[in-house]
Design a protein around this motif. Structure first.
Motif, mmCIF file in Angstrom:
data_model
loop_
_atom_site.group_PDB
_atom_site.id
_atom_site.type_symbol
_atom_site.label_atom_id
_atom_site.label_comp_id
_atom_site.label_asym_id
_atom_site.label_seq_id
_atom_site.Cartn_x
_atom_site.Cartn_y
_atom_site.Cartn_z
ATOM 1 N N GLN A 107 0.844 -1.248 -0.120
ATOM 2 C CA GLN A 107 -0.001 0.588 0.400
ATOM 3 C C GLN A 107 0.655 1.440 0.095
ATOM 4 O OE1 GLN A 107 -2.284 -0.212 3.236
ATOM 5 N NE2 GLN A 107 -4.126 -2.122 2.082
ATOM 6 N N SER A 108 2.054 1.332 1.077
ATOM 7 C CA SER A 108 2.309 2.643 1.211
ATOM 8 C C SER A 108 3.907 2.152 1.869
ATOM 9 C CB SER A 108 1.507 3.582 1.981
ATOM 10 O OG SER A 108 2.030 3.149 3.151
ATOM 11 N N ILE A 109 5.259 2.905 1.480
ATOM 12 C CA ILE A 109 5.902 3.176 1.354
ATOM 13 C C ILE A 109 6.479 3.431 3.615
ATOM 14 C CG2 ILE A 109 8.651 4.292 1.482
ATOM 15 C CD1 ILE A 109 7.820 4.575 -1.546
ATOM 16 N N GLU A 110 4.996 4.232 4.063
ATOM 17 C CA GLU A 110 5.118 4.440 5.377
ATOM 18 C C GLU A 110 5.052 3.081 6.199
ATOM 19 O OE1 GLU A 110 3.260 6.524 3.569
ATOM 20 O OE2 GLU A 110 5.332 7.534 3.285
ATOM 21 N N ALA A 111 4.304 1.911 5.550
ATOM 22 C CA ALA A 111 3.208 1.026 5.456
ATOM 23 C C ALA A 111 4.225 0.061 5.753
ATOM 24 C CB ALA A 111 2.720 0.101 5.232
ATOM 25 N N THR A 112 5.566 0.166 5.321
ATOM 26 C CA THR A 112 6.494 -0.590 4.992
ATOM 27 C C THR A 112 7.658 -0.601 5.839
ATOM 28 O OG1 THR A 112 5.814 -0.733 2.238
ATOM 29 C CG2 THR A 112 8.135 -1.885 3.100
ATOM 30 N N SER A 113 7.763 0.906 6.275
ATOM 31 C CA SER A 113 8.350 1.012 7.338
ATOM 32 C C SER A 113 7.993 0.838 8.566
ATOM 33 C CB SER A 113 9.247 2.640 7.551
ATOM 34 O OG SER A 113 9.675 2.929 8.161
ATOM 35 N N ARG A 114 6.918 0.540 9.081
ATOM 36 C CA ARG A 114 5.939 0.636 10.510
ATOM 37 C C ARG A 114 6.058 -1.442 10.413
ATOM 38 N NH1 ARG A 114 2.359 3.629 8.186
ATOM 39 N NH2 ARG A 114 1.002 2.366 8.544
ATOM 40 N N ASN A 115 5.711 -1.981 9.299
ATOM 41 C CA ASN A 115 6.156 -3.102 9.504
ATOM 42 C C ASN A 115 6.835 -4.056 9.987
ATOM 43 O OD1 ASN A 115 3.052 -3.776 9.073
ATOM 44 N ND2 ASN A 115 2.980 -3.766 6.639
ATOM 45 N N GLY A 116 8.217 -3.365 8.626
ATOM 46 C CA GLY A 116 10.003 -4.094 9.051
ATOM 47 C C GLY A 116 10.440 -3.259 10.836
ATOM 48 N N ARG A 117 9.832 -2.270 11.362
ATOM 49 C CA ARG A 117 10.142 -2.289 12.373
ATOM 50 C C ARG A 117 9.503 -3.521 13.896
ATOM 51 N NH1 ARG A 117 9.340 3.310 10.834
ATOM 52 N NH2 ARG A 117 7.038 3.212 11.642
ATOM 53 N N LYS A 118 7.943 -3.029 13.432
ATOM 54 C CA LYS A 118 7.419 -4.592 14.383
ATOM 55 C C LYS A 118 8.468 -5.391 14.412
ATOM 56 C CE LYS A 118 2.925 -1.632 13.943
ATOM 57 N NZ LYS A 118 1.669 -1.907 13.277
ATOM 58 N N PHE A 119 8.369 -5.736 12.772
ATOM 59 C CA PHE A 119 8.795 -7.358 12.675
ATOM 60 C C PHE A 119 10.355 -7.461 13.649
ATOM 61 C CE2 PHE A 119 10.798 -10.542 10.086
ATOM 62 C CZ PHE A 119 10.143 -11.762 10.483
ATOM 63 N N LYS A 120 11.418 -6.191 13.271
ATOM 64 C CA LYS A 120 12.364 -6.144 13.556
ATOM 65 C C LYS A 120 12.376 -6.068 15.216
ATOM 66 C CE LYS A 120 16.443 -2.852 14.033
ATOM 67 N NZ LYS A 120 17.281 -2.103 13.774
ATOM 68 N N PHE A 121 11.467 -5.795 15.572
ATOM 69 C CA PHE A 121 11.314 -5.974 17.334
ATOM 70 C C PHE A 121 10.366 -7.366 17.674
ATOM 71 C CE2 PHE A 121 8.257 -4.834 20.918
ATOM 72 C CZ PHE A 121 8.776 -4.755 21.940
ATOM 73 N N LEU A 122 9.970 -7.803 17.047
ATOM 74 C CA LEU A 122 8.779 -9.533 16.396
ATOM 75 C C LEU A 122 10.107 -9.830 17.054
ATOM 76 C CD1 LEU A 122 6.510 -11.291 17.741
ATOM 77 C CD2 LEU A 122 6.432 -11.238 15.484
ATOM 78 N N ALA A 123 11.473 -10.324 16.233
ATOM 79 C CA ALA A 123 12.394 -10.640 15.923
ATOM 80 C C ALA A 123 13.779 -10.801 17.295
ATOM 81 C CB ALA A 123 13.330 -10.668 14.782
ATOM 82 N N LYS A 124 13.537 -9.751 17.870
ATOM 83 C CA LYS A 124 14.696 -9.461 19.267
ATOM 84 C C LYS A 124 13.308 -9.663 19.876
ATOM 85 C CE LYS A 124 16.650 -5.183 18.667
ATOM 86 N NZ LYS A 124 16.985 -3.610 19.189
ATOM 87 N N THR A 125 12.246 -10.327 19.773
ATOM 88 C CA THR A 125 11.249 -10.403 21.353
ATOM 89 C C THR A 125 12.030 -12.114 21.075
ATOM 90 O OG1 THR A 125 10.191 -8.387 21.231
ATOM 91 C CG2 THR A 125 9.959 -10.765 22.158
ATOM 92 N N ILE A 126 11.488 -12.993 20.598
ATOM 93 C CA ILE A 126 11.377 -13.713 20.331
ATOM 94 C C ILE A 126 12.999 -14.741 20.445
ATOM 95 C CG2 ILE A 126 11.760 -16.229 18.444
ATOM 96 C CD1 ILE A 126 9.413 -14.617 17.311
#
Length: 108
Positions: A64-83
């Motif tokens: 949908q957008s570059i901003e959404a991609t960026s937000r998703n990337g940050r969320k995924f990075k946070f999730l990966a760190k947590t795991i």
């Protein structure tokens, strides 16, 4: 056999990745994790379902957008760190509570 050795010896894994056949590549990675006794078959299946859920949730928004991609990337990075933090063996409660990433997780 060690996980890395299994991956190196798997010529079809490399071929799959070169061809862009991600599905076959993922199945080969999962199989190697089971053979190396990192995961049992039940855990492999659970991780597989989790990855599909994450992909189905994040991929449509990424288009949908570059901003959404960026937000998703940050969320995924946070999730990966947590795991990673929670899955690390031999962690004491004190070492977990003094880790900045864990404190950030608790705060969220």
């Amino acid at each position: 056999m060690r996980f890395a050795d299994l991956l190196i010896a798997d010529d079809r894994l490399i071929e799959s990745l070169e061809k862009g056949d991600i599905s076959d590549g993922i199945l080969r990675l999962e199989s190697a994790a089971v053979k190396a006794n990192i995961l049992d078959e039940e855990m492999r299946e659970q991780y597989h379902e989790l990855c599909i859920l994450l992909y189905n949730t994040l991929a449509p928004r990424a288009n949908q957008s570059i901003e959404a991609t960026s937000r998703n990337g940050r969320k995924f990075k946070f999730l990966a760190k947590t795991i990673k933090i929670l899955a690390t063996p031999a962690r004491s409660a004190l070492s977990l509570l003094t880790n900045d990433d864990v404190l950030d997780l608790i705060e969220r």
